[in-house]
Design a protein around this motif. Structure first.
Motif, short mmCIF file in Angstrom:
data_model
loop_
_atom_site.label_atom_id
_atom_site.label_comp_id
_atom_site.label_asym_id
_atom_site.label_seq_id
_atom_site.Cartn_x
_atom_site.Cartn_y
_atom_site.Cartn_z
N ASN A 82 0.80 -1.23 0.00
CA ASN A 82 0.00 0.00 0.00
C ASN A 82 0.84 1.28 0.00
N GLY A 83 2.17 1.14 -0.01
CA GLY A 83 3.04 2.30 -0.13
C GLY A 83 3.42 2.97 1.17
N ASP A 84 3.02 2.39 2.32
CA ASP A 84 3.42 2.97 3.60
C ASP A 84 4.91 2.76 3.88
N ALA A 106 12.24 3.78 2.97
CA ALA A 106 11.33 4.92 2.98
C ALA A 106 10.11 4.58 3.83
N PHE A 107 9.80 5.47 4.79
CA PHE A 107 8.64 5.31 5.67
C PHE A 107 7.60 6.38 5.35
N GLY A 114 13.12 9.00 4.59
CA GLY A 114 13.22 8.49 3.23
C GLY A 114 12.01 8.76 2.36
N ALA A 115 11.02 9.50 2.89
CA ALA A 115 9.80 9.74 2.12
C ALA A 115 10.10 10.55 0.86
N GLY A 116 11.04 11.50 0.96
CA GLY A 116 11.42 12.28 -0.21
C GLY A 116 12.30 11.50 -1.16
N LEU A 117 13.16 10.66 -0.60
CA LEU A 117 14.07 9.84 -1.40
C LEU A 117 14.54 8.67 -0.53
N ALA A 118 14.14 7.45 -0.90
CA ALA A 118 14.55 6.28 -0.13
C ALA A 118 16.06 6.24 0.00
N ARG A 119 16.54 6.01 1.22
CA ARG A 119 17.98 6.05 1.43
C ARG A 119 18.39 5.09 2.54
N PRO A 120 19.69 4.75 2.56
CA PRO A 120 20.19 3.82 3.57
C PRO A 120 20.11 4.40 4.98
N ILE A 121 20.17 3.50 5.94
CA ILE A 121 20.23 3.87 7.35
C ILE A 121 21.69 3.80 7.80
#
Length: 198
Positions: free
Chosen positions: A14-16, A89-90, A122-129
């Motif tokens: 669902n994209g969450d 991304a959350f 990461g909502a703007g851009l998925a990224r590593p932790i």
């Protein structure tokens, strides 16, 4: 409430929540196993104190790339920053919790000193932790890119957060490499006690 494997898959559908990787996500019963990237940072400490208010006292960070053949040798007491291979991304309705992998912890390898991942990260851009990796054993430990490095647990919020991490911190930590501390920008001290925040 931690999400189960069923709920994790629903959150992805669902994209969450999204996870970027070149393979199927390593979903366990109530977590996702994340893997170590080739990018690490080695802080260069001196005998001088680190004053959390003053970034000029922070350790110099030396970026390195580790190879699958040699990895990186952590001596007893060594501390480095690493990053996850996966980009994360959350949505604003989920937060994350990082947990050690028990098999690594039993070797004396602590891969998490900071466990919280904010809603909207990461909502703007998925990224590593970024991970804080410490050898607390008395023996050297060699680590390698691609190895399982931690569990990521997803936490459902009681209501959707008004402002997510990326919205509140635009442009922060956008590279794929681990990032050093910027705590001096928000020490929580009153401005009179923290001249660097003026």
């Amino acid at each position: 409430m931690f999400l189960s494997d069923i709920e994790i898959r629903k959150a992805i559908q669902n994209g969450d929540f999204s996870i970027s990787h070149n393979t199927i996500p390593d979903i366990r019963s109530a977590s996702i196993c994340l893997h170590l990237s080739e990018n690490i940072i080695i802080p260069s400490y001196t005998s001088h104190e680190v004053d959390i208010r003053r970034p000029e006292t922070y350790p110099t960070c030396i970026a390195e790339r580790i190879t699958p053949s040699n990895g990186h040798l952590l001596l007893p007491g060594d501390f480095i920053l690493g990053s996850t291979l996966e980009g994360i991304a959350f949505s604003n309705s989920l937060a994350g919790h990082i947990s050690n992998i028990s098999g690594l912890a039993r070797l004396g390898l602590n891969t998490i000193l900071s466990t919280y991942v904010s809603p909207g990260f990461g909502a703007g851009l998925a990224r590593p932790i970024t991970l804080e990796i410490h050898n607390s054993s008395i023996a050297p430990i060699r680590i390698f890119p691609g190895m399982r490095i931690c569990h990521l647990l997803l936490v459902k919020l009681s209501s959707t957060a008004h402002s997510g991490y990326d919205h509140s911190n635009p442009g922060k930590y956008l590279t794929n490499a681990p990032q050093g501390s910027e705590f001096h920008k928000d020490t929580g001290l009153f401005s009179a006690e923290a001249p660097c925040n003026k």
